[in-house]
Design an enzyme around this catalytic site. Structure first.
Site: not given
Ligand code: GLN
Length: 532
Positions: A14, A54, A189, A382, A508, A510
């Site tokens: 992430s 998820y 570091t 949708c 869709h 988007e």
């Protein structure tokens, strides 16, 4: 000859490898270099299509109908590169291809091994992505975190690539974390040293480090990272948390990343053209004139990544309208329990996204009824369109039991149902209506005003369709069928009469919006919300 950049991630997941990769591509594109990108995913699924949001976040659909990793969405939003099924490969696909060949007898007499058979297949797929996109530079993002067992074959293939195509045609960029330890008041570091050490064990010496950090890195720290990680000082790039992801290319480039890349590849340096990106995208996001709050009523609300492209598209529409779009994420089950008024009252717009399965459906239908009756701008995508149709059938056409056969297989009024061609399908993976289809827009409709043309191409990912048996009845009661897939006479879009903005689409949109080119339906949705 194509040049290859491999991006890896270290320390934790992430960190934004997808955005980093897209930003690197954007920088190169601003030098008029033709780029493409590819994502290698170490999991064993063939694609993310059968995973729960998820688990994986949004499934991004390409024009050619591949269900891919959401990072491909970043790639298309940041650059002009067009993604196809060749731009995403998973461990599952790689092994599947090798095993099918083994059964066919292509390797007769041999033992099939990770090296060379699996790594060769990975390298072939990388070369195929370069070929099909005809790119000068292909950026290959390796999923997972260095040190994971499952990403080893991909890293090994990346290592071999330099042997195959040469030092100056390959570049390794490692995205890493430089944590700040509050109790010690210090930036550390060591995790980065370990992560680079791990990469070097595999035989990859990164050429560039992108250092994610919440505190500014001093020169001393950068010197230290350079020395311990064996990376040239100028190639230790600071990657602070940005206010908007679209600022990341500017941040990297201000530190000379373009010069490093071009020099390595032996490409003559010409000035970049990131000016309009800065003025028309980044500065617009940072200094909006207006503000609207839009509710996104879905069931994967807890996870930022589940509706990634939708959230981005709303931001893009905001850029165009000089508006900060504040997104209120509303769990559709809460609407079911507590009522629409309580959760949606006073908002400027309501969006219901796509999804699968019955959970949360009744809440979505309540939210849509609320938007329709209170004349709040509404946009359904949708499943959002299917719910809008169910709502309209129940509340405006007196079909109390109207439903989709996805949720109620024996409903008397299946306003949404399967086409015959979908009925016999047993396999769940890759068998929906996927990819682009043409849609004919009805002249004079709100959608026509937005698009300004009659035929548009949009991406699909669904199994169920509007049931044409109900078209006449619903039309009589005021539902406008403003988009049709002409080849099969399928309903792609509905609108409600006498409403400031009520559009629901089976596709869709988007997946086609960009920060400097918002999707027309999102753009006008925010415009209508602003008026409200
Ligand atoms: N579950 C619905 C279908 O399969 C909608 C899918 C979606 O929203 N992507 O048709």
């Amino acid at each position: 000859m194509t040049k290859y950049i491999f991006t890896t991630g270290g320390v934790i997941s992430s960190l934004g490898k997808g955005i980093a990769s897209a930003s690197i591509a954007k920088i190169l594109e601003s030098h008029k270099i033709k780029v493409s990108l590819m994502k290698l995913d170490p999991y064993i699924n063939m694609d993310p299509g059968t995973m729960n949001p998820y688990q994986h976040g949004e499934v991004y659909v390409t024009e050619d109908g591949a269900e891919t990793d959401l990072d491909l969405g970043h790639y298309e939003r940041f650059t002009n590169a067009r993604m196809t099924k060749f731009n995403n490969a998973t461990t599952g696909q790689v092994y599947n291809a090798v095993l099918l060949r083994e059964r066919r007898g292509d390797y007769l007499g041999q033992t099939i091994q990770v090296i060379p058979h699996i790594t060769d297949e990975i390298k072939d797929r990388i070369k195929k992505a370069a070929q099909t996109s005809d790119a000068d530079v292909l950026i290959v993002e390796i999923g997972g975190t260095v040190g994971d067992i499952e990403s080893l074959p991909f890293l090994e293939a990346a290592r071999q690539f330099r042997l195959d195509v040469g030092y100056n045609n390959t570049l390794y960029i490692h995205l890493t974390l430089i944590p700040y330890v509050r109790s010690a008041g210090e930036i550390k570091t060591k995790p980065t040293q370990h992560s680079v050490g791990k990469l070097r064990e595999i035989g990859i010496q990164p050429d560039v480090l992108l250092c994610r950090t919440e505190k500014e890195l001093s020169d001393d720290i950068k010197d230290k990272i350079s020395l311990f990680c064996n990376v040239r000082r100028e190639a230790v790039i600071e990657a602070p948390d940005a206010e908007t992801i679209y600022e990341v290319p500017l941040i990297y480039n201000a530190q000379g990343l373009d010069k490093i890349l071009l020099k390595h590849f032996g490409i003559k340096y010409k000035a970049t053209d990131l000016k309009s990106w800065k003025t028309d995208v980044v500065q617009k996001i940072l200094n909006p004139k207006h503000e609207v709050t839009i509710a996104v009523v879905g069931k994967y609300i807890g996870l930022q990544d589940a509706y990634k492209s939708i959230y981005e598209s709303l931001t893009h529409a905001g850029i165009f309208n000089d508006t900060k779009v504040i997104i209120k994420r509303v769990d559709s089950e809460d609407v079911e329990k507590h009522g629409a008024d309580k959760l949606l009252g006073g908002l400027s717009g309501i969006l219901v996204p796509g999804g699968f399965g019955y959970r949360g459906i009744e809440g979505k239908i309540k939210a849509i009824k609320y938007a329709r009756e209170h004349k709040i701008p509404f946009f359904g995508l949708c499943l959002g369109m299917q719910c809008a149709v169910i709502e309209f059938a129940r509340n405006r056409c007196a079909l109390k039991d109207a439903n989709s056969t996805e949720f109620s297989p024996d409903t008397k009024n299946p306003v949404i149902s399967l086409l015959d061609e979908q009925r016999g399908i047993k396999d769940m993976g890759g068998t929906m209506r996927l990819g682009i289809y043409p849609c004919e827009i009805k002249k004079g409709s709100t959608a026509y005003k937005a698009y300004g043309k009659e035929i548009v191409m949009e991406r699909h990912r669904h199994r169920y369709e509007f049931n044409n048996k109900y078209r006449a009845l619903m039309s009589k009661n005021g539902l406008i069928f403003s988009g049709i897939y002409p080849n099969k006479n399928l309903v792609e879009m509905v609108e409600v009469k006498d409403h400031p903005y009520f559009i629901a689409v089976q596709y869709h949109p988007e997946f086609k919006s960009k920060p400097d080119k918002p999707h027309p339906l999102f753009r006008d949705f925010i415009k209508a919300a602003l008026k409200k």
